[in-house]
Motif scaffolding. Sequence first.
Motif, short mmCIF file in Angstrom:
data_model
loop_
_atom_site.label_atom_id
_atom_site.label_comp_id
_atom_site.label_asym_id
_atom_site.label_seq_id
_atom_site.Cartn_x
_atom_site.Cartn_y
_atom_site.Cartn_z
N GLU A 70 18.53 48.29 -5.67
CA GLU A 70 19.07 49.66 -5.66
C GLU A 70 18.00 50.66 -5.22
N THR A 71 16.80 50.58 -5.81
CA THR A 71 15.75 51.52 -5.42
C THR A 71 15.24 51.24 -4.00
N TRP A 72 15.29 49.95 -3.58
CA TRP A 72 14.87 49.62 -2.22
C TRP A 72 15.80 50.28 -1.20
N ALA A 73 17.10 50.16 -1.42
CA ALA A 73 18.04 50.80 -0.50
C ALA A 73 17.97 52.32 -0.62
N LYS A 74 17.75 52.81 -1.84
CA LYS A 74 17.67 54.26 -2.04
C LYS A 74 16.45 54.84 -1.32
N PHE A 75 15.36 54.08 -1.26
CA PHE A 75 14.15 54.57 -0.59
C PHE A 75 14.42 54.85 0.89
N SER A 76 15.01 53.89 1.58
CA SER A 76 15.33 54.10 3.00
C SER A 76 16.41 55.17 3.17
N ASP A 77 17.40 55.16 2.25
CA ASP A 77 18.44 56.18 2.33
C ASP A 77 17.86 57.57 2.13
N ASP A 78 16.91 57.71 1.20
CA ASP A 78 16.26 59.01 0.99
C ASP A 78 15.47 59.43 2.21
N ASN A 79 14.77 58.50 2.83
CA ASN A 79 14.02 58.84 4.04
C ASN A 79 14.94 59.34 5.15
N ILE A 80 16.05 58.64 5.32
CA ILE A 80 17.01 59.06 6.35
C ILE A 80 17.64 60.39 5.98
N ARG A 81 17.98 60.55 4.70
CA ARG A 81 18.60 61.81 4.28
C ARG A 81 17.64 62.98 4.42
N HIS A 82 16.38 62.79 4.07
CA HIS A 82 15.40 63.86 4.25
C HIS A 82 15.23 64.20 5.73
N SER A 83 15.22 63.19 6.57
CA SER A 83 15.11 63.45 8.00
C SER A 83 16.34 64.19 8.52
N GLN A 84 17.51 63.82 8.04
CA GLN A 84 18.73 64.52 8.45
C GLN A 84 18.71 65.97 7.99
N ASN A 85 18.26 66.20 6.75
CA ASN A 85 18.17 67.58 6.28
C ASN A 85 17.16 68.38 7.10
N LYS A 129 8.58 67.81 9.43
CA LYS A 129 9.19 66.77 10.27
C LYS A 129 8.18 65.71 10.66
N LEU A 130 6.92 66.14 10.83
CA LEU A 130 5.88 65.14 11.10
C LEU A 130 5.71 64.20 9.91
N ALA A 131 5.77 64.77 8.70
CA ALA A 131 5.67 63.92 7.51
C ALA A 131 6.87 62.98 7.41
N TYR A 132 8.08 63.50 7.70
CA TYR A 132 9.26 62.64 7.68
C TYR A 132 9.20 61.58 8.77
N LYS A 133 8.65 61.98 9.93
CA LYS A 133 8.49 61.01 11.01
C LYS A 133 7.54 59.88 10.59
#
Length: 454
Positions: free
Chosen positions: A263-278, A212-216
């Motif tokens: 597409e990859t720009w939006a996917k990067f932020s979406d992946d960060n948010i998704r990883h944080s949610q997981n 979580k620190l890494a995701y933060k």
Amino acid sequence: MEFLGTTQTASYCGPKKSYLFPEPVSTSTTQDSYQSYYLPGYRYLNTWRPSLFYRVSAVPTNSDEQGNMRNCAPLRPPTILPSVRSALYARYSPRDWYRANTVQYKGSESCRHWAGRLNEDSLRLMQDKDQLTHQTQDNTGRSLGQRLSDIDFWRSELTYELERLLTETRALETSKRRLECAADEAQRPLKVGKANGWTYRKLSMKLFLSKKLAYKHALERDLSDKNSAHFIDEKCYNLRNTSDGISYYHGVEKIDGTVSVPETWAKFSDDNIRHSQNARANSMKLREETENTLENVSEEMWKQFTDTNLAFTNRIAETADTKNKLQTHLAKTLQEIFQTENTIMLLERAIMAKECPLKVAQTRLEGRTRRPNVELCRDIPQFKLVNEVFTIDDTLQTLKLRLREAQDTLQLLVLNKARLEHDLSVKANSLFIDKKCMDMRKTFPSTPRLVGYT
């Protein structure tokens, strides 16, 4: 007769000639062989000449006057100098003059027509390009505005997710402290068993906290990049043709320093948010499991104590048995290594023993190559020597191949020996740890406060 002028081609210019005897016709080969040369574009000078300067007076025809003219030299007009001879006749005809003027008129009209078309096309081109420039600039401005909206959206999403992640991290840290307090309250002999069970929870919490620190950090870095990009794009969006600070940057359009597409720009932020949610979901699940563990640990302590002791006993027996089997395999491997080393030594000796016979056979062949004349015969000894060389060489190749195989086998045996020794050391360490844990499990807590509240 009045002489107004003369040329070199006039009939009365030239040497004196007789009127009684005609002159013989000239048969010069030079004149027949070489023709007159005229520059391109110039008319022949003798094709047309004005008749103004070529008026010849009539000659008297009576016999007396003819007799006098035979006795005296013909009258010769004064020769005109070469410098003024070119002024006596023109180079071009009136037709050529009119034709040249017509060509000039047509050339002038063509140039003016081409210039007019060029001017009209240039004006049309400037209008089209000006319209295209304004349209392109407007499209770019709208794209920058849309980009700012996208950045604002992802900034809000990242900010919201970062706040929720921080809240969940604080809750997980609270559960971790409760586990630590519950572990401190455990008494012997279940202190080791509790540590064995709850240490996994604490390690899981530490692992989740590190993740979580890494995701933060990823969210914060992404949010910081979004803020910087928003500032830059907003500055670019507000630039106009009359703004200060605009300048030429030649070649900047040829430099492609981009590292992503929309597409990859939006996917990067979406992946960060998704990883944080997981991570938050896993953290909530872990906290729920921790709560259930803290509530049920007191009831299950006795059962776990007995089962754990039995498991330790079985595990110690299995580890000891496995260790004995590994030692047996190690002894067999050492014996096989010894035998393989002896085989390698014997193969090397056999290869060295074949070198002298090969030298003898090759020396015999080389010596027989010096036989004189017809004595250099392919006789039976020659065939036998050649066959002997091939046979010994094939034997050497076979022995060398077998030597390489034996050396490879020895390497595999040595590697297997190292693995067995390492596994034996691991088994011995595990056996030592399990016995130590069994020695520590001698007492049971009377009133453990295992829920983590003090």
